[in-house]
Design an enzyme around this catalytic site. Structure first.
Site, mmCIF file in Angstrom:
data_model
loop_
_atom_site.group_PDB
_atom_site.id
_atom_site.type_symbol
_atom_site.label_atom_id
_atom_site.label_comp_id
_atom_site.label_asym_id
_atom_site.label_seq_id
_atom_site.Cartn_x
_atom_site.Cartn_y
_atom_site.Cartn_z
ATOM 1 C CG ASN A 8 -1.845 1.191 1.297
ATOM 2 O OD1 ASN A 8 -1.779 2.101 0.462
ATOM 3 N ND2 ASN A 8 -2.712 1.215 2.291
ATOM 4 C CG HIS A 178 -12.522 3.166 3.441
ATOM 5 N ND1 HIS A 178 -13.240 4.153 4.096
ATOM 6 C CD2 HIS A 178 -11.220 3.516 3.567
ATOM 7 C CE1 HIS A 178 -12.414 5.045 4.593
ATOM 8 N NE2 HIS A 178 -11.180 4.690 4.277
#
Length: 396
Positions: A8, A178
Site C-alpha cells: 500500500n 474503502h
C-alpha cells in the site's frame, strides 16, 4: 504455494505485508513513513521482533530497496525470487474496474489517467509498482482497487443530481472508497451469520477516514464516500457532507479561495475542526471526560452523522441482519461503539452485551441473543484480500 507481498503505497508512505500463501500466514509486516524526508521511519516486524530505524529515504524507489535488502539481510527470505507476486492497493479505479486485475500497460495507463480523481494516491501507487517491478522483475503484479467493490452501485445511487453532461463528459459520479475493507468485513459477517442465501449488512469502517456501506447479498448497494473520500460522515480531519453554498459564502465573505477551502475541508475539519483538540478520537474522548464542551460536541456530531447513514441504509436494505464495526475507532473504541449503538437501540431493538463490547477482543458478537440486530466487531484485513487476489489471478 508462493510468497506474496501486499503493498500500500501512499504519498509519503509504504505499508507492506509478506504472506506465505499455503496457510496465509504473515511472514513480515511493516511500514516506511515520511518518505522524502531526512528523518524517515522504517518499521518492520518478523519472527516476534520489531525493528525501527530513522534514516533519510529520498523516494519510494529507495524505500522499496530498503525493504527488500532488509528481507535478505535478515534471512526473512532466501532470495527475492521467492516472492512470486506483488499486490498493489490502488485507491481509484474509476468505472474501468469492478474487480482486481493483473497489471499491464493498459492498467498502468488507466491508473495514471485517474490520478486527477486521486492526486495524492494514484501517482504513489504507480511509483510503488515501478519500484517493485524493477527490483523483482520475475514477480507478477496485481492491482486491487478501493473502488471496485462499489461498482455494483446502480445509477440511481451513483449519479449526482447535477447536469447529466458532467457525468457523460467528465465522469463526475460517486465512486466510494474503502471497498477492500467493506468487502472483507461484509464477507466475514456473512460467514458468521451462517452463510445465508440472502443477507442485509451495514459495515461501519470508522477510523481517521470513515465510510459506511449497505451490502445486500454480498454486493455493495450504496456507500457514504462519493466522488472523493471527502464525502459522507464526519472524519478525523475531513468534514464529510456539507451544504455547497457554505463554500460560496466563505469565498465571498471571508475571501478564501477554492484551494484553501479544499485543504480546510480535508485537513482542518471533522473531529479536529469542531473539537480544536485533535483528530484522534482517543484524545477527544479524554478531553470530553475532562469537561471540554467542544470535544463533547465533536463526539455528539460524529455519532449522529454515523447513525444518519445507518438509518438511511436500514431503509435501503429493507432491514438489517448485522451491523459491523471495523477500522481504528470501530475496532478499538468500546466507548464509541456504545455511544453509537445507544442512539440506535430503541429504533432497532438492539440489546448490547456490555461485557463483550468492553472486555472482549478481536472478532466477536457484542449483542445478546434477544437483540433484533446482531452487532459485530470485525477487524478488517485489506492486506489479506490483496494477497488472495494476487495469488488467484497469477495462479501461483
Amino acid at each position: 504455494m508462493a510468497k506474496v507481498i501486499a503493498v500500500n503505497a501512499g504519498s509519503s508512505s509504504l505499508k507492506f505485508q509478506l504472506f506465505e500463501m499455503n496457510d496465509e500466514s504473515v511472514i513480515t509486516s511493516g511500514v516506511v513513513e515520511r518518505i522524502g524526508f531526512e528523518d524517515a521511519i522504517f518499521t518492520i516486524k518478523y519472527s516476534g521482533k520489531k525493528e525501527v530505524k530513522t534514516l533519510p529515504i529520498k523516494d519510494h524507489k529507495v524505500a522499496v530497496h530498503l525493504l527488500l535488502d532488509t528481507l535478505i539481510e535478515n534471512k526473512i527470505v532466501d532470495s527475492l525470487e521467492d516472492i512470486k507476486g506483488v499486490g498493489h492497493r490502488v485507491v481509484q479505479g474509476g468505472a474501468y474496474y469492478d474487480k482486481s486485475v493483473v497489471i499491464n500497460d493498459q492498467v498502468v495507463a488507466h491508473i495514471d489517467e485517474l490520478k486527477k480523481l486521486a492526486p495524492l494516491h494514484n501517482p504513489a501507487h504507480l511509483t510503488g509498482y515501478y519500484a517493485f517491478k524493477e527490483a523483482i522483475p520475475s514477480a507478477g503484479a496485481v492491482a486491487v482497487f478501493d473502488t471496485a467493490f462499489h461498482q455494483t452501485l446502480e445509477p440511481r445511487c451513483f449519479i449526482y443530481p447535477i447536469p447529466y453532461k458532467f457525468y457523460e463528459e467528465h465522469n463526475v459520479r460517486k465512486y466510494g472508497a474503502h471497498g477492500t475493507s467493506h468487502y472483507y468485513v461484509s464477507q466475514r459477517a456473512i460467514d458468521l451469520l451462517g452463510n445465508p442465501e440472502e443477507s442485509k449488512i451495514i459495515v461501519a469502517h470508522l477510523g481517521a477516514g470513515g465510510s459506511l456501506s449497505a451490502v445486500k447479498n454480498g454486493k455493495s448497494l450504496n456507500t457514504s464516500m462519493g466522488f472523493t473520500p471527502l464525502a459522507g460522515i464526519m472524519m478525523g480531519t475531513r468534514s464529510g457532507d456539507l451544504d455547497p453554498s457554505v463554500l460560496d459564502y466563505l469565498i465571498e465573505v471571508v475571501g478564501m479561495d477554492m484551494k484553501e477551502l479544499i485543504t480546510m475541508l480535508n485537513k482542518e475539519s471533522g473531529l479536529l475542526g469542531v473539537s480544536g483538540v485533535s483528530s484522534d478520537f482517543r484524545d477527544i474522548q479524554q478531553a470530553a471526560n475532562e469537561g471540554n464542551e467542544r470535544a463533547q460536541l465533536a463526539i455528539d456530531i460524529f455519532y449522529r452523522r454515523v447513525i444518519a447513514y445507518i438509518g438511511r441504509y436500514f431503509v435501503a436494505l429493507g432491514g438489517v441482519d448485522a451491523i459491523c464495526f471495523t477500522a481504528g475507532i470501530g475496532e478499538n473504541s468500546a466507548f464509541a461503539r456504545k455511544g453509537i449503538i445507544d442512539l440506535l437501540t430503541d429504533a432497532f431493538g438492539i440489546v448490547l452485551d456490555d461485557d463483550a463490547n468492553e472486555n472482549g477482543s478481536g472478532e466477536r458478537l457484542i449483542t445478546k441473543p434477544e437483540s433484533k440486530v446482531k452487532i459485530y466487531v470485525i477487524p478488517t484485513n485489506e492486506e489479506l484480500v490483496i494477497a488472495r487476489d494476487t495469488n488467484r489471478l497469477l495462479e501461483l
